[in-house]
Design a protein around this motif. Sequence first.
Motif, PDB file in Angstrom:
ATOM      1  N   MET A   1       0.834  -1.210   0.000  1.00 34.37           N
ATOM      2  CA  MET A   1       0.000   0.000   0.000  1.00 34.37           C
ATOM      3  C   MET A   1       0.864   1.253   0.000  1.00 34.37           C
ATOM      4  SD  MET A   1      -3.026  -0.617   2.777  1.00 34.37           S
ATOM      5  CE  MET A   1      -4.208   0.611   2.240  1.00 34.37           C
ATOM      6  N   LYS A   2       0.298   2.345  -0.534  1.00 35.71           N
ATOM      7  CA  LYS A   2       0.964   3.661  -0.480  1.00 35.71           C
ATOM      8  C   LYS A   2      -0.027   4.658   0.117  1.00 35.71           C
ATOM      9  CE  LYS A   2       3.720   3.277  -4.635  1.00 35.71           C
ATOM     10  NZ  LYS A   2       3.621   3.464  -6.050  1.00 35.71           N
ATOM     11  N   ILE A   3       0.392   5.339   1.151  1.00 36.38           N
ATOM     12  CA  ILE A   3      -0.480   6.308   1.813  1.00 36.38           C
ATOM     13  C   ILE A   3       0.210   7.674   1.856  1.00 36.38           C
ATOM     14  CG2 ILE A   3      -1.667   6.902   3.983  1.00 36.38           C
ATOM     15  CD1 ILE A   3      -2.850   4.380   2.731  1.00 36.38           C
ATOM     16  N   VAL A   4      -0.553   8.718   1.501  1.00 34.64           N
ATOM     17  CA  VAL A   4      -0.053  10.082   1.641  1.00 34.64           C
ATOM     18  C   VAL A   4      -0.464  10.586   3.020  1.00 34.64           C
ATOM     19  CG1 VAL A   4      -0.069  12.431   0.708  1.00 34.64           C
ATOM     20  CG2 VAL A   4      -0.341  10.470  -0.836  1.00 34.64           C
ATOM     21  N   VAL A   5       0.501  11.147   3.759  1.00 33.28           N
ATOM     22  CA  VAL A   5       0.202  11.721   5.076  1.00 33.28           C
ATOM     23  C   VAL A   5       0.536  13.212   5.018  1.00 33.28           C
ATOM     24  CG1 VAL A   5       0.734  11.714   7.549  1.00 33.28           C
ATOM     25  CG2 VAL A   5       0.691   9.550   6.277  1.00 33.28           C
ATOM     26  N   GLY A   6      -0.470  14.040   5.282  1.00 29.87           N
ATOM     27  CA  GLY A   6      -0.265  15.492   5.334  1.00 29.87           C
ATOM     28  C   GLY A   6      -0.357  15.950   6.777  1.00 29.87           C
ATOM     29  N   ILE A   7       0.553  16.827   7.171  1.00 27.61           N
ATOM     30  CA  ILE A   7       0.488  17.410   8.525  1.00 27.61           C
ATOM     31  C   ILE A   7       0.306  18.911   8.366  1.00 27.61           C
ATOM     32  CG2 ILE A   7       1.690  17.765  10.718  1.00 27.61           C
ATOM     33  CD1 ILE A   7       3.288  15.233  10.225  1.00 27.61           C
ATOM     34  N   SER A   8      -0.832  19.427   8.829  1.00 30.15           N
ATOM     35  CA  SER A   8      -1.046  20.881   8.789  1.00 30.15           C
ATOM     36  C   SER A   8      -0.999  21.422  10.215  1.00 30.15           C
ATOM     37  CB  SER A   8      -2.360  21.222   8.068  1.00 30.15           C
ATOM     38  OG  SER A   8      -3.466  20.845   8.853  1.00 30.15           O
ATOM     39  N   HIS A  31       4.067   8.792   1.962  1.00 27.53           N
ATOM     40  CA  HIS A  31       4.528  10.016   1.308  1.00 27.53           C
ATOM     41  C   HIS A  31       4.093  11.173   2.203  1.00 27.53           C
ATOM     42  CE1 HIS A  31       5.820   8.387  -2.622  1.00 27.53           C
ATOM     43  NE2 HIS A  31       5.133   7.361  -2.156  1.00 27.53           N
ATOM     44  N   LEU A  32       5.069  11.831   2.809  1.00 29.89           N
ATOM     45  CA  LEU A  32       4.777  12.850   3.820  1.00 29.89           C
ATOM     46  C   LEU A  32       4.927  14.255   3.251  1.00 29.89           C
ATOM     47  CD1 LEU A  32       4.345  13.650   6.860  1.00 29.89           C
ATOM     48  CD2 LEU A  32       6.837  13.506   7.119  1.00 29.89           C
TER      49      LEU A  32
END
Length: 185
Positions: A1-8, A31-32
């Motif tokens: 699996m590939k997961i995009v993680v965004g931190i705002s 992918h951060l």
Amino acid sequence: MKIVVGISGGSGSIYAISLLKALQELNIETHLVVSTMGEYVTEHECGVSLDELKDMATHFHDNNNFAAPIASGSFKVDGMVVVPCSMKTLAAVANGFSNSLLSRACDVAIKERRKLILVTRETPLSPIHLENMLKLSKIGVTIFPPAPGFYNHPETIEDVVVNMTGRMLDMLEVDNKLTDRWKGI
Ligand SMILES: Cc1cc2nc3c(=O)[nH]c(=O)nc-3n(C[C@H](O)[C@H](O)[C@H](O)COP(=O)(O)O)c2cc1C
């Protein structure tokens, strides 16, 4: 699996750290992307630097790099989580205003009909926040305020964070044993 993680820049970057570590342990490619305020709040609340966050992810993308793979729908991923999701980023996503890689990656997730989970953090919520959440929820985005249940008697902040992390993994359809599941009475 590939997961995009965004931190705002919402409060609660402890959840982002917990999620990144859980995905790393599960050998899931991440992918951060981190906003300027996401970096600031993470350092302020958790004493964790951007370099330390990068070590928790498989790939890191600068928030100004619109040429990153996650800016394109042709780059296939299994889902994206924004954790925490500030009300500003929520507003950008709800209005298709892709002025950062983070908001562009959310826009891509929506147009490609992929899983998008926004761990929205603010209280109380204004009608503008609620309208933005409703608009996104109606098109399939998961609005996931990290509001913990207390029916499993959490004793520490870590109990709460781990439980919420497990529920985020549930939303991504990642099997996990982090959540203390209700077994009925
Ligand atoms: C310590 C701290 C905590 C914050 N917590 C929140 C929050 O919980 N929710 C929110 O919407 N904004 C919060 N903010 C404000 C956002 O960081 C600010 O609106 C910022 O512009 C968000 O930008 P971003 O979405 O690009 O990260 C906080 C700011 C600071 C300094």
